[in-house]
Each structure stands twice: as C-alpha cells, then as structure tokens.
Design an enzyme around this catalytic site. Structure first.
Site, PDB file in Angstrom:
ATOM      1  N   CYS A 176       0.712  -1.208   0.090  1.00 46.83           N
ATOM      2  CA  CYS A 176      -0.012  -0.185   0.228  1.00 46.83           C
ATOM      3  C   CYS A 176       0.813   1.221  -0.021  1.00 46.83           C
ATOM      4  CB  CYS A 176      -0.881   0.079   1.164  1.00 46.83           C
ATOM      5  SG  CYS A 176      -0.358   0.045   2.865  1.00 46.83           S
ATOM      6  N   HIS A 185      -2.598   0.953   6.813  1.00 47.02           N
ATOM      7  CA  HIS A 185      -3.033   0.916   5.355  1.00 47.02           C
ATOM      8  C   HIS A 185      -3.115   2.362   4.930  1.00 47.02           C
ATOM      9  CE1 HIS A 185      -3.996  -1.238   1.775  1.00 47.02           C
ATOM     10  NE2 HIS A 185      -5.149  -0.346   1.764  1.00 47.02           N
ATOM     11  N   HIS A 196      -6.059   1.704  -4.170  1.00 43.86           N
ATOM     12  CA  HIS A 196      -5.160   1.151  -3.111  1.00 43.86           C
ATOM     13  C   HIS A 196      -4.303   0.026  -3.487  1.00 43.86           C
ATOM     14  CE1 HIS A 196      -7.948  -1.357  -0.537  1.00 43.86           C
ATOM     15  NE2 HIS A 196      -8.541  -0.759  -1.533  1.00 43.86           N
TER      16      HIS A 196
END
Length: 182
Positions: A82, A136, A154
């Site tokens: 990510c 994240h 993402h």
C-alpha cells in the site's frame, strides 16, 4: 466576473500603449489600481486549479496500475504494497513521500473531517493487527459532496483496486486523511 476584470485590466496595462492626446509625448502611462482582495481571490482560484490538475494526474497515474498484484515491501509496477504504491504514484508526479503508511500519516496537512476530503488526498486505515494504528493507505479518487463518502485506489491484498469508504472493512478501520497536494 471579478477574476475576468482583473485579467483584462492586467492585460491592458501590460500590452496596450495609449497615444498622447495633447502633450506630444509618444506614450502615456496607464495607472492601474488592484483591489488586494480581488487579487488574493484570483490567486486562490489559480492555486486551486493547479491543485486539481495535480490531483487528476496522480489519480490517473494510480488508475493505470489497476490489477497489478500485491507484493509486500515492493514499490514497482511489478508489484506494490500500500505505501509503496502511494510513494510510487506521487513520485511519478515529482512529489516525494516517505516509505511507510505510518510515516505518510505525518506528512502534509491533516484533514480532520471527511467533508473536507478532496480527490488526491491520502486516506489511512487501521491495519490487520490493530484497527487503531495506521497500517494501510490509499488515494482518494472521488468524494460525494452530499454524503462525504469517498472512493479510493490502493494496493489491497488482491492487487491494485478501487474501494468505497462505506465497505464495512474500511468503514470500521478509517483513521484519517492527509492533504499532500496544496
């Protein structure tokens, strides 16, 4: 309308020379007064247009990699995690980010409310081990101006994709957002 008047006045002052009527001089100076508020408003509109253009470039760059596989610790078109993905995409637009989602959460300007989100902002979520600690990151692709819900691109475990903030997994883990593009 004010902005157009500002531009027209500036152009006239720069490019038009008025012939002298009585004094025989070849040129007459044109004195132009600018309203400081109008100039500031025009500058703000220009800055926002530039921010939108940068955000569009970042989003378009990110969307080019849809479907690329997830690869822990990687940041290349052969595979991304990510934060490697966000770092890579922003770098493609000559904007430097640090390497981890945790460190990226300290960059740029804090966005405290989702109603203030704009495309191109970074959004952060809790990780698998703790939903209260950043683990994240994604890039906002669009924001609903009424509900303030957003979509983001993402690097998920299944690869680069677009998800919604309303998906239960992300809704429960949302921590905050940062504006990198000013």
């Amino acid at each position: 309308m004010r902005f157009a008047r500002y531009i027209l006045t500036a152009l006239m002052a720069m490019f038009f020379v008025l012939p002298a009527a009585k004094d025989g001089n070849m040129f007459v100076a044109v004195e132009v007064e600018y309203d400081a508020v109008e100039v500031a408003e025009a500058d703000a509109r220009i800055s926002e247009v530039e921010r939108i253009a940068k955000a569009d470039n970042i989003i378009n760059t990110a969307l080019k990699y849809l479907g690329v596989k997830y690869a822990y610790g990687k940041s290349s078109p052969k595979g991304f995690d990510c934060s490697g993905f966000t770092k890579y995409v922003f770098n493609e637009q000559d904007i430097t980010l640090t390497r981890t989602s945790h460190s990226q959460f300290a960059e740029g300007q804090n966005i405290s409310q989702s109603k203030d989100l704009k495309p191109g902002d970074l959004v952060f979520f809790g990780g698998e081990t703790s939903i209260r600690t950043v683990g994240h990151v994604g890039i906002v692709t669009e924001v609903d101006s009424i509900t303030h819900r957003f979509k983001f691109v993402h690097a998920s475990r299944t690869g680069i994709k677009v998800d919604k903030s309303t998906d239960s997994y992300y809704r429960l883990r949302y921590i905050g957002a940062r504006r990198i593009i000013q």
